[in-house]
Write a protein that holds these residues in place. Structure first.
Motif, short mmCIF file in Angstrom:
data_model
loop_
_atom_site.label_atom_id
_atom_site.label_comp_id
_atom_site.label_asym_id
_atom_site.label_seq_id
_atom_site.Cartn_x
_atom_site.Cartn_y
_atom_site.Cartn_z
N ALA A 99 0.84 -1.20 0.00
CA ALA A 99 0.00 0.00 0.00
C ALA A 99 0.88 1.25 0.00
CB ALA A 99 -0.92 -0.01 1.21
N GLY A 100 0.60 2.15 -0.93
CA GLY A 100 1.33 3.41 -0.99
C GLY A 100 2.70 3.32 -1.62
N THR A 101 3.00 2.19 -2.30
CA THR A 101 4.32 2.02 -2.90
C THR A 101 4.62 3.10 -3.94
OG1 THR A 101 4.32 -0.36 -2.52
CG2 THR A 101 5.79 0.46 -4.22
N VAL A 102 3.62 3.45 -4.75
CA VAL A 102 3.82 4.44 -5.80
C VAL A 102 4.23 5.79 -5.20
CG1 VAL A 102 2.71 5.78 -7.62
CG2 VAL A 102 2.28 3.34 -7.44
N GLY A 103 3.56 6.19 -4.14
CA GLY A 103 3.90 7.45 -3.49
C GLY A 103 5.29 7.43 -2.88
N ASP A 279 9.22 1.20 -37.26
CA ASP A 279 7.88 0.70 -37.54
C ASP A 279 6.90 1.19 -36.49
OD1 ASP A 279 8.69 -0.56 -39.80
OD2 ASP A 279 8.54 -2.61 -39.03
N ILE A 280 5.63 1.34 -36.89
CA ILE A 280 4.59 1.84 -36.00
C ILE A 280 3.70 0.70 -35.55
CG2 ILE A 280 2.70 3.50 -35.71
CD1 ILE A 280 5.37 4.82 -36.27
N SER A 281 3.39 0.69 -34.27
CA SER A 281 2.48 -0.32 -33.71
C SER A 281 1.40 0.39 -32.91
CB SER A 281 3.25 -1.30 -32.83
OG SER A 281 2.38 -2.28 -32.29
N GLU A 282 0.19 -0.13 -32.97
CA GLU A 282 -0.95 0.45 -32.28
C GLU A 282 -1.41 -0.48 -31.18
OE1 GLU A 282 -5.56 1.70 -33.44
OE2 GLU A 282 -4.03 1.54 -35.00
N GLY A 283 -1.84 0.07 -30.05
CA GLY A 283 -2.29 -0.78 -28.95
C GLY A 283 -3.18 -0.03 -27.98
N VAL A 284 -3.38 -0.62 -26.82
CA VAL A 284 -4.17 0.01 -25.76
C VAL A 284 -3.35 0.00 -24.47
CG1 VAL A 284 -6.40 -0.57 -26.75
CG2 VAL A 284 -5.31 -2.17 -25.17
N GLY A 285 -3.69 0.90 -23.56
CA GLY A 285 -2.94 1.05 -22.32
C GLY A 285 -2.03 2.26 -22.40
N VAL A 286 -1.33 2.52 -21.31
CA VAL A 286 -0.41 3.65 -21.25
C VAL A 286 0.95 3.21 -21.76
CG1 VAL A 286 0.70 5.37 -19.77
CG2 VAL A 286 -1.63 4.60 -19.27
N MET A 287 1.35 3.71 -22.92
CA MET A 287 2.64 3.37 -23.51
C MET A 287 3.71 4.25 -22.86
SD MET A 287 1.64 1.04 -25.44
CE MET A 287 0.18 0.44 -26.27
N MET A 288 4.33 3.72 -21.82
CA MET A 288 5.28 4.52 -21.05
C MET A 288 6.19 3.59 -20.25
SD MET A 288 4.46 7.49 -18.22
CE MET A 288 3.56 8.48 -19.42
N GLY A 289 7.50 3.80 -20.34
CA GLY A 289 8.44 3.01 -19.56
C GLY A 289 8.80 3.71 -18.28
N GLY A 290 9.99 3.40 -17.76
CA GLY A 290 10.45 4.04 -16.54
C GLY A 290 9.99 3.33 -15.29
N PRO A 291 10.15 3.97 -14.13
CA PRO A 291 9.82 3.34 -12.85
C PRO A 291 8.34 2.99 -12.69
CG PRO A 291 11.20 5.28 -12.53
CD PRO A 291 10.76 5.29 -13.96
N GLY A 292 7.46 3.70 -13.40
CA GLY A 292 6.04 3.37 -13.34
C GLY A 292 5.18 4.32 -12.54
N GLU A 294 4.48 7.68 -13.03
CA GLU A 294 3.58 8.48 -13.87
C GLU A 294 2.57 7.59 -14.61
OE1 GLU A 294 3.75 11.67 -13.40
OE2 GLU A 294 5.49 11.27 -12.12
N LYS A 295 3.00 6.43 -15.02
CA LYS A 295 2.08 5.49 -15.67
C LYS A 295 0.95 5.13 -14.73
CE LYS A 295 1.98 1.05 -18.09
NZ LYS A 295 2.80 -0.05 -18.64
N SER A 296 1.27 4.84 -13.46
CA SER A 296 0.25 4.49 -12.47
C SER A 296 -0.73 5.63 -12.26
CB SER A 296 0.93 4.13 -11.15
OG SER A 296 -0.03 3.86 -10.15
N LYS A 297 -0.22 6.86 -12.22
CA LYS A 297 -1.12 8.01 -12.03
C LYS A 297 -2.09 8.17 -13.19
CE LYS A 297 2.03 10.94 -9.31
NZ LYS A 297 2.77 12.22 -9.33
N ILE A 298 -1.58 8.00 -14.40
CA ILE A 298 -2.45 8.12 -15.58
C ILE A 298 -3.51 7.03 -15.57
CG2 ILE A 298 -2.51 8.00 -18.10
CD1 ILE A 298 0.28 9.24 -18.13
#
Length: 422
Positions: A99-103, A279-292, A294-298
């Motif tokens: 709990a609260g790991t992202v923060g 090449d271009i690829s299309e998908g769903v979800g937040v396309m973002m790397g890194g620690p996670g 900002e991805k979690s917030k989105i």
């Protein structure tokens, strides 16, 4: 005994040669049995020593590039502080209580970022915010090459001291990965001190191509511009350029989540071997790397406001994402822009388009990115003279089957966590 039909049995020269070889082989077998592991250890130690020479050169090159651009007068106290920060340690939050790991992770990341920023601002000759941002990011490349060198040196010392044969296979697997990773970190540092885009900047470049008016800053190092695309209102979001920044995309989405009906993220993505860079690829979800963080917030904002998450990936290997942007990646912005327009047209309502990535060398408006190709031409000329790698070793651990390879994959992942995100 001479096997009939294999060698002449008349006692001739061929028979004698065969007997000599058989005797040598018989005598060599116990020698190899006793000393084979030591021979292999000696061989891998020589190979590691050779690779470490390259890694030490990368480490020294990044140090020189950074300090030369930081200040023309580096004193003893500044260099001492540089050495302690270059040996920077990052302790990820404990997962005992999820709990609260992202923060907790965000707090540690913000503290480390503040530490680097204070050092650069206190010692740099320049006060230009864009140049300071580039130096800040370049310093992370310096730390990356230093950490990689130290880890490989650690493995070598263990091998020499313990003479453990099991370490041979382990080191053979990580050796090309660390060499490739260190070389890409060195090239990233070079791009940052020169203020030129890396492969990861393709997302911000796509976003900038949509921005025609002066944007506003809506979160830390994040700008937003309201544009009309395919008949829809689009909130175009990217890191504030042209300095090397990443920014807090999650906070930006929190600010505008109640104003939009969908989110499209555009980012550089790891390609499979055999796929073409760009090449271009299309998908769903937040396309973002890194620690996670900002991805979690989105993702949380999307769930709270019931926002669909669309994604576009411009394919490139991890080393290509860190190095100065290749021509194939740069030219991919055109089909990526077309794909964004296509997705926006499919969505009924206001859309947020996020150009994810390091925005070094990428301005905030369409008019500010017209000279990107010319700034990259010197790197493209170099790429043409280089031989293309047959394989990117960064993806090797993901495809190795079980056992020690799985343990090595975990060890590599932990090691990569200790490196700063470029």
């Amino acid at each position: 005994m001479v096997l009939p039909g294999i060698v002449p049995q008349d006692g001739g020269i061929l028979t004698q040669i065969y007997m000599v070889i058989s005797i040598i082989g018989f005598l060599a077998f116990p020698i190899l049995l006793l000393f084979g592991s030591r021979i292999m250890i000696w061989q891998i130690d020589r190979k590691v020593s050779s690779v470490m020479d390259y890694l030490e050169a990368y480490r020294n090159d990044t140090k020189a590039m950074f300090l030369d651009n930081l200040s023309s007068n580096i004193g003893g106290k500044t260099e001492q502080k540089f050495e302690t920060l270059r040996d920077f340690k990052f302790s990820a939050p404990t997962m005992l209580d999820p709990a609260g790991t992202v923060g907790k992770l965000e707090n540690v990341l913000d503290a480390s970022e503040s530490k680097f920023t204070r050092f650069v601002e206190a010692n740099a000759d320049t006060e230009d915010p864009e140049e300071l941002a580039n130096l800040n990011m370049a310093f992370k490349g310096v730390m990356g090459t230093h950490q990689i060198y130290k880890v490989l040196r650690h493995y070598r010392e263990l091998l020499v001291k313990t003479q453990n044969f099991q370490l041979v296979g382990m080191i053979q697997m990580v050796l090309p990965i660390y060499e490739e990773l260190a070389e890409s970190q060195k090239e990233a540092t070079r791009a940052f001190v020169n203020g030129d885009p890396i492969g990861d900047a393709i997302g911000p470049l796509v976003a900038a191509k949509f921005i025609s008016s002066e944007p506003e800053e809506i979160a830390d190092d994040i700008i937003r511009s309201k544009e009309e695309v395919a008949g829809n209102e689009v909130h175009v979001i990217k890191s504030n350029g042209p300095g090397a920044r990443l920014g807090k995309y999650g906070n930006a989405i929190d600010e505008i989540a109640d104003e939009v009906d969908a989110i499209i993220t555009v980012d550089a993505g790891a390609k499979f071997e055999g796929e073409q860079t760009g090449d271009i690829s299309e998908g769903v979800g937040v396309m973002m790397g890194g620690p996670g963080v900002e991805k979690s917030k989105i993702e949380e904002a999307a769930v709270e406001h019931d926002l669909p998450l669309e994604g576009i990936i411009i394919k490139q290997s991890p080393p290509e994402a860190s190095k100065p942007m290749k021509k194939e990646i740069y030219e991919a912005y055109k089909p990526a822009v077309d794909k964004v327009e296509e997705l926006v047209e499919e969505i009924d309502g206001t859309v947020a388009v996020i150009g994810v990535g390091n925005t070094c060398g990428i301005g905030n408006q369409r008019t500010e990115v017209t000279n990107v190709a010319s700034s990259l031409q010197k790197y493209w000329d170099e790429y043409e003279q280089q031989e293309e790698e047959d394989v990117s070793y960064m993806g090797l651990m993901q495809v190795m089957p079980g056992g020690n390879a799985a343990e090595m994959d975990s060890a590599l992942e932990k090691f990569l966590w200790k490196l700063p995100r470029l």
